[in-house]
Design a protein around this motif. Structure first.
Motif, PDB file in Angstrom:
ATOM      1  N   ARG A   1       0.485  -4.723   4.428  1.00 47.37           N
ATOM      2  CA  ARG A   1       1.851  -4.683   3.939  1.00 47.37           C
ATOM      3  C   ARG A   1       2.487  -6.050   4.036  1.00 47.37           C
TER       4      ARG A   1
ATOM      5  N   ALA B   1       5.472   4.113   6.529  1.00 50.33           N
ATOM      6  CA  ALA B   1       5.235   5.130   5.516  1.00 50.33           C
ATOM      7  C   ALA B   1       4.026   5.999   5.800  1.00 50.33           C
ATOM      8  N   SER B   2       3.023   5.439   6.458  1.00 44.25           N
ATOM      9  CA  SER B   2       1.838   6.271   6.657  1.00 44.25           C
ATOM     10  C   SER B   2       1.990   7.084   7.936  1.00 44.25           C
TER      11      SER B   2
ATOM     12  N   ALA C   1      -2.560  -0.876   7.681  1.00 47.38           N
ATOM     13  CA  ALA C   1      -1.485  -0.763   6.699  1.00 47.38           C
ATOM     14  C   ALA C   1      -0.426  -1.829   6.945  1.00 47.38           C
TER      15      ALA C   1
ATOM     16  N   ILE D   1       1.909   6.232  -5.275  1.00 49.55           N
ATOM     17  CA  ILE D   1       1.603   5.065  -4.450  1.00 49.55           C
ATOM     18  C   ILE D   1       0.275   4.446  -4.909  1.00 49.55           C
TER      19      ILE D   1
ATOM     20  N   PRO E   1       0.773  -1.254   0.000  1.00 51.17           N
ATOM     21  CA  PRO E   1       0.000   0.000   0.000  1.00 51.17           C
ATOM     22  C   PRO E   1       0.800   1.297   0.000  1.00 51.17           C
ATOM     23  N   ASP E   2       1.854   1.399   0.810  1.00 50.98           N
ATOM     24  CA  ASP E   2       2.499   2.716   0.853  1.00 50.98           C
ATOM     25  C   ASP E   2       3.891   2.735   0.246  1.00 50.98           C
TER      26      ASP E   2
END
Lengths: 226, 175, 471
Positions: free
Chosen positions: C106, C13-14, C102, A138, A96-97
């Motif tokens: 991930r 990352a978030s 996330a 992204i 996702p990121d």
């Protein structure tokens, strides 16, 4: 007659009490495109997950590229999935990121290649699937079709001998789906790899060399299209 | 409307006379226009001339004469061929596929096998068309798209037919 | 996999991930600082012989509080400090462990791309070790800050620690190592990829399949030595400190993991028997994943223990002082002042913060773990207000019970083990006791209400039907 890259025999799988596959046998040869079709609930996705090593069957054998998927360890299955097998799912596949370029380069990175080389290869593939210029984007900012093309690029970047695709055009529109299939089939033909395609759409099934039709967890019949 | 083969199928179950044939036909295809008697007899006449049916008896129970028709051996063979071979995908009206399927179901012939073969025929035809490039002319692309769309529609119907047939067989009944 | 790759993939990352990582680091830093404080306090005890009680009170030249100087009380203080450390550590662990969407996705996507279990494990461990080491590094500054709070600011006679010398920073590297290990453990246990092709093939929890028998057995196994040790401590006043020490350490380990889970399961049963639809829903979500809530409940029990220990006797003494004005020397007043200022304020305040944070984290974790259930309930037509009430109910019932019983246990064990307070409880004492029991419980209830409204956006996110989609 090319060798079989995938051989499944008597595969069974059940979720708790519901049987998804009740004894399925199927083969795929190098350079062949096989479409797996059937009504919903017939076990198509489960078949694909077992063939690619994501799920373990409860009975039966699966031979993928001369490896017995049931006797090799989890780590080896993962490595196989990374190097010689490509998987394209309907959704939820990209990290996702992570920016797109790293997402596409992921199998190479996991294999121990250096970042620069992996990213160069990924950039090449992004261009090929018409996503050049989106290297830093992204996945959350992509449309369904774009994400799928990125997934195709990732599946193909290590030059696999077998590619599995589960409803790859599920989140795309009509024309986007055609483009995706053209890219996928083109790349697969180029390297004489096998492609096993799960779909409920007849217009996609007709692009295969052979159709395996499932019903109720069993193979109902096969149709040779070429 | 080519109803000859359907009449053969109607007679395939048992010998019937004209009146019975018309009523059975209407029962088989309730959504269609009822079959006219005139058409029944003219078709029967043609089939008799071609040696596919014959009159086996003539009843006479006070009412006007009614001839009972039955299939000849040649007629039986013709019917079997019709139910076994798939209809060509191109240039076939959708109704032909429906007629064949209904006839197969009603006469207890191997419907699943027929449907499989018909499906394969349609798939191959679709593939042929897809392989031929449609070019850039939008009008031609539209025609091509429509042909493919119709073939796809037929295929979806065939899938449904296969599903229903399978389920009926599982229940052990015959629709 | 090259190191650069592992580092790339382990980077949070978030924004939510980053906040979480920083909060965990801060918690670990504070815990590390507290450990160093505890070590320092230990060295204070008994080194300076207790001066006889005189008109000026038991002041020593250092200005240290008599609580710290006298040996057996000193150990008690150290024990309480370690208790607090354990609480903050538990908070930090919860933060490290908190599975944000996330992170889970991930790990799954990495696994799908062909990462081996060792690789996902490595990545998760790097992620948490990075956070943990940061926390360890923060321990030094935290220690200095705590010194300011406990040693510099408090007036003479109340200080808890002496001015830090360089030698006291010696444990710092060890603390960094310890936090790194904690981080590695947290990462190792939270890197399971979730792959399900059917909505029913859900994630297996740590306690899957085990029920009352296993939990009760584990509770007995862990709690019995702790209880024995505490009882011995009460019986044998000479060796009080050591026994209490050991007992408390065991409590830190036992309570969160097992007793908490038992309490959660018990409260789930009670809720189900109640009959109100809201209670039944609460029970359903509780029984799904008892682990994290159980842990939080255990933490609250310990909190209650600490709060009970500290406030009860302080409160009783204060009440006596105010009510009876005994003709005692000011030493009592000084003693009491030291007591209230250092322990009461510090511990109750810190306790309150820890309680609130634990509850908040529990709720967030609950919203994450039960998101599929919540999404299905939302799809069935249950509205946000009802769901909020359900969540609050889930949290308050076991929490209040834990807090109350922990406080009771704290009061009881302290009163019994401190030979000085051996007068029978009078009406005033009971009144103070009642307040001590009721106030923390009330506090939890209020915190839960506030939290519930503050977490509304998160609830909305959990209600999103996207959560029903599987990979």
């Amino acid at each position: 007659m090319s060798d079989a890259v995938l051989t499944m025999a008597g595969v069974e799988y059940a979720y708790r009490r519901t049987a998804a596959l009740r004894g399925v046998s199927m083969t795929a040869r190098a350079g062949e495109i096989v479409a797996v079709t059937g009504p919903s609930g017939s076990g198509k996705s489960t078949l694909l997950h077992i063939a690619s090593g994501v799920l373990r069957p409860q009975a039966g054998t699966v031979r993928l590229l001369d490896h017995d998927l049931l006797s090799i360890g989890e780590a080896d299955r993962c490595r196989l999935r990374r190097r010689e097998v490509g998987i394209v799912l309907q959704f939820g596949q990209l990290v996702p990121d992570l920016p797109l370029i790293d997402n596409v380069a992921l199998p190479l990175l996991l294999d121990g290649n250096d970042m620069a080389g992996a990213r160069t290869a990924a950039a090449g593939w992004l261009e090929r699937v018409q996503l050049d210029g989106m290297a830093a984007v992204i996945p959350a900012e992509l449309s369904g079709g774009q994400a799928q093309r990125a997934a195709v690029a990732r599946a193909l970047i290590t030059g696999p001998a077998v590619v599995f695709a589960d409803e790859p055009t599920g989140s795309t529109d009509l024309l986007g789906g055609e483009l995706l299939l053209d890219l996928l089939i083109g790349a697969v033909r180029e390297r004489n790899a096998a492609l096993v395609l799960v779909t409920h759409d007849n217009t996609i099934a007709t692009r295969a060399d052979r159709e395996v039709r499932l019903r109720d967890g069993l193979v109902d019949h096969e149709v040779r299209l070429t | 409307m080519a109803t000859s083969e359907v009449l053969l199928a109607l007679l395939g179950e048992q010998p019937r006379h004209g009146y019975e044939i018309k009523h059975e036909y209407d029962a088989w295809f309730p959504d269609s226009k009822p079959l006219a008697f005139g058409q029944v007899y003219s078709t029967l006449g043609r089939l008799e001339r071609d040696g596919l049916v014959e009159v086996v008896e003539t009843r006479q129970d006070g009412a006007p004469q009614r001839s009972v028709y039955a299939l000849t051996d040649q007629g039986r063979r013709h019917l079997r061929d019709w139910l076994t071979k798939p209809a060509p995908a191109e240039g076939t009206s959708a109704e032909e596929i429906v007629r064949k399927t209904v006839a197969a179901l009603r006469t207890g012939t191997d419907t699943a096998g027929f449907l499989t073969r018909q499906r394969a025929s349609h798939l191959r035809r679709m593939r042929e068309l897809q392989q031929q490039p449609a070019g850039r002319d939008p009008a031609f692309r539209l025609v091509r798209a429509h042909t493919l769309a119709r073939l796809d529609a037929d295929l979806r119907w065939l899938d449904l037919a296969a599903e229903l047939t399978h389920r009926a067989q599982e229940r052990g009944s015959n629709p | 996999m090259k190191t650069a790759t592992a580092l790339l993939l382990a980077r949070p990352a978030s924004t939510a991930d980053r906040i979480r990582a920083w909060s965990a680091a801060v918690c670990l830093g504070i815990a590390g600082g507290l450990i160093m404080i505890a070590i320092q306090i230990t060295t204070c005890g008994g080194v300076i012989p207790p001066t006889p009680v005189g008109p000026g009170g038991p002041f020593s030249a250092t200005g240290l509080s008599p609580l710290v100087i006298e040996e057996d009380i000193n150990l008690w203080i150290v024990g309480l400090t370690l208790l607090l450390t354990g609480l903050v550590l538990a908070l930090g662990w919860q933060l490290l462990r908190l599975g944000s969407d996330a992170r889970e996705r991930r790990m799954t996507t990495l696994w799908l791309a062909g990462a081996t279990p060792e690789q996902t494990s490595t990545i998760a461990v790097i992620d948490s070790v990075r956070t943990a080491v940061l926390g360890g590094l923060l321990a030094g500054p935290a220690y200095l800050l705590l010194w300011v709070l406990l040693g510099a600011l408090p007036p003479a006679g109340v200080k808890m620690v002496l001015a830090p010398q360089l030698t006291e920073l010696a444990p710092w590297p060890i603390v960094i190592l310890l936090t790194a290990l904690v981080g590695a453990a947290a990462g190792k246990f939270t890197c399971q990829p979730v792959i399900s092709t059917s909505p029913r093939a859900g994630r297996r929890t740590l306690w899957a399949g085990s029920r009352w028998a296993t939990h009760t057995a584990a509770a007995l196994v862990l709690a019995t030595p702790a209880g024995v040790i505490l009882a011995l401590g009460m019986i044998d006043p000479g060796g009080t400190g050591v026994w209490l020490f050991g007992g408390m350490l065991l409590l830190i380990v036992a309570a969160p993991v097992v007793l908490g889970v038992l309490a959660v399961m018990w409260s789930a049963q009670r809720l189900r028997a109640h009959g109100t639809p809201i209670d039944v829903l609460a029970a359903a979500v509780l029984t799904g994943v008892p682990g994290p809530t159980g842990r939080a409940v255990g933490v609250l029990w310990i909190c209650g223990f600490g709060v009970g220990t500290v406030t009860a006797t302080g409160g009783i003494d204060l009440a006596h002082r105010l009510a009876y004005h005994p003709a005692e020397d000011e030493s009592f007043m000084d003693f009491f002042t030291a007591y209230t200022l250092t322990l009461l304020v510090e511990w109750t305040l810190v306790g309150a913060v820890v309680i609130a944070a634990t509850l908040a984290l529990s709720m967030v974790e609950r919203l994450h773990d039960a998101r599929r259930t919540i999404a299905s309930l939302a799809a069935l037509g249950v509205d946000a207000a009802t769901l909020l009430r359900v969540l609050r109910r889930q949290l308050t019932v076991p929490s209040m019970a834990a807090m109350a019983s922990g406080t009771l246990a704290g009061v009881a064990s302290l009163s019994l083990s401190m030979p000085s307070s051996n007068n029978l409880p009078g009406l005033l004492d009971l009144g103070v006791l009642a307040a001590v029991l009721v106030l923390p419980v009330l506090f939890i209830y209020l915190v839960a209400i506030v939290l519930a409204s503050a977490l509304r956006p998160r609830l909305r996110a959990a209600m999103d039907p996207e959560n029903l989609r599987t990979v």
